[in-house]
Design an enzyme around this catalytic site. Structure first.
Site, short mmCIF file in Angstrom:
data_model
loop_
_atom_site.label_atom_id
_atom_site.label_comp_id
_atom_site.label_asym_id
_atom_site.label_seq_id
_atom_site.Cartn_x
_atom_site.Cartn_y
_atom_site.Cartn_z
N SER A 132 4.49 13.67 -48.79
CA SER A 132 4.56 14.89 -49.58
C SER A 132 6.02 15.18 -49.90
O SER A 132 6.79 14.27 -50.23
CB SER A 132 3.91 16.05 -48.82
OG SER A 132 3.97 17.25 -49.55
N TYR A 146 5.42 19.19 -60.23
CA TYR A 146 5.58 18.25 -59.11
C TYR A 146 5.21 18.91 -57.79
O TYR A 146 4.43 18.36 -57.01
CB TYR A 146 7.02 17.75 -59.06
CG TYR A 146 7.36 16.98 -57.81
CD1 TYR A 146 6.91 15.68 -57.62
CD2 TYR A 146 8.13 17.56 -56.80
CE1 TYR A 146 7.21 14.97 -56.47
CE2 TYR A 146 8.44 16.86 -55.65
CZ TYR A 146 7.98 15.56 -55.48
OH TYR A 146 8.27 14.88 -54.33
N LYS A 150 2.09 18.07 -54.82
CA LYS A 150 2.33 17.82 -53.39
C LYS A 150 1.65 18.88 -52.52
O LYS A 150 1.14 18.57 -51.44
CB LYS A 150 3.84 17.78 -53.13
CG LYS A 150 4.54 16.59 -53.77
CD LYS A 150 3.96 15.28 -53.29
CE LYS A 150 4.76 14.07 -53.77
NZ LYS A 150 4.18 12.79 -53.30
#
Length: 273
Positions: A132, A146, A150
């Site tokens: 992650s 983004y 994650k």
């Protein structure tokens, strides 16, 4: 001999993990968008390293990669490492780029998890490591897409940790800080839909304004060795931070969150019957 699958293994932390696993005597299937990028590993470990060319955001490429994995055999350790960043204000996000980053960073890891779990359940052992980012704890300006991929991967992982806890399967989330990789180089994508009202905020982190000076504190090779060493332990952390900067950042963010909860708890409690 333990069989590993490491996605995005041609460079950075993925390369470090694959290298450490190979040095430990394991067989390792490694993926990259280009077979040429995997030559360094395959040349050094020709009998242990099994290269697979795969574009994780492409369904047909993923299907072909999974078919090739059948020749390699059942996976004992899955490392979902492949991924990239995308810089854009939320309003600047482009539909195709948003879909692509979710396919690469989230949906492909889920697909691979579903592929390896039947064997792991049958054997009552196995390990899944999802790479992650500290961005999952707190997104940066212009990096919301983004960070959201994650954060979603982490919540899937946390559910999975509870679902397989009695099946002998380990699941660990890894949150790296800054590492000297190509994350800010060719792997970083950026919007072409510029909105001038974001010049003072999101534009500061647009790709064209990001310098890849490789001065981050993290060493990808050391990261790979740490992960391979930790996964051998019986008791794993649910989330492993990597890097002194990661430890400080997450500590600071959680402290701020706790302080905010305390400041607003009297208001929060007013909704009870």
């Amino acid at each position: 001999m333990i069989k590993w699958l490491v996605t995005g293994a041609s460079s950075s932390i993925g390369y470090g993990i694959a290298l450490a696993a190979l040095k430990a005597g394991n067989r390792v299937a490694v993926t990259s968008r280009s077979m040429d990028n995997l030559q360094k590993l395959t040349a050094q470990f020709p009998d242990q390293c099994f290269p697979i060319e795969s574009e994780l955001s492409d369904a047909e490429s993923m299907k072909n990669a999974i078919e090739k994995l059948n020749n390699f055999g059942s996976i004992d350790v899955l490392v979902n490492n492949a991924g990239h960043g995308y810089r854009a204000a939320v309003e600047e996000g482009e539909k195709d780029r948003i879909r692509e980053i979710y396919e690469t960073n989230l949906f492909s890891p889920i697909k691979l998890i579903q592929e390896v779990l039947p064997h792991m359940r049958q054997q009552h052992r196995g390990a899944i490591i999802n790479i992650s980012s500290i961005a999952a704890v707190q997104s940066g300006v212009g990096s919301g897409y983004y960070a959201s991929t994650k954060a979603a991967l982490e919540q899937i992982s946390r559910a999975l940790q509870e679902e397989v806890t009695n099946l002998g399967i380990k699941v660990m989330i890894v949150e790296p800080g800054g590492f000297r990789t190509e994350f800010y180089g060719e792997n970083l994508k950026g919007t072409e839909h510029d909105i001038s009202d974001y010049a003072a905020t999101a534009w500061k982190t647009h790709k064209k304004n990001v310098k890849n000076d490789h001065r981050e504190p993290g060493d990808p090779i050391k990261a790979g060795q740490v992960i391979v060493d930790v996964i051998r332990k019986d008791n794993l952390p649910k989330t492993l931070l990597l890097g002194s900067d990661a430890v400080k950042f997450v500590n600071d963010q959680l402290a701020q969150r706790i302080e905010e909860i305390r400041d607003w708890q009297n208001i929060s409690r007013k909704t009870d019957y």
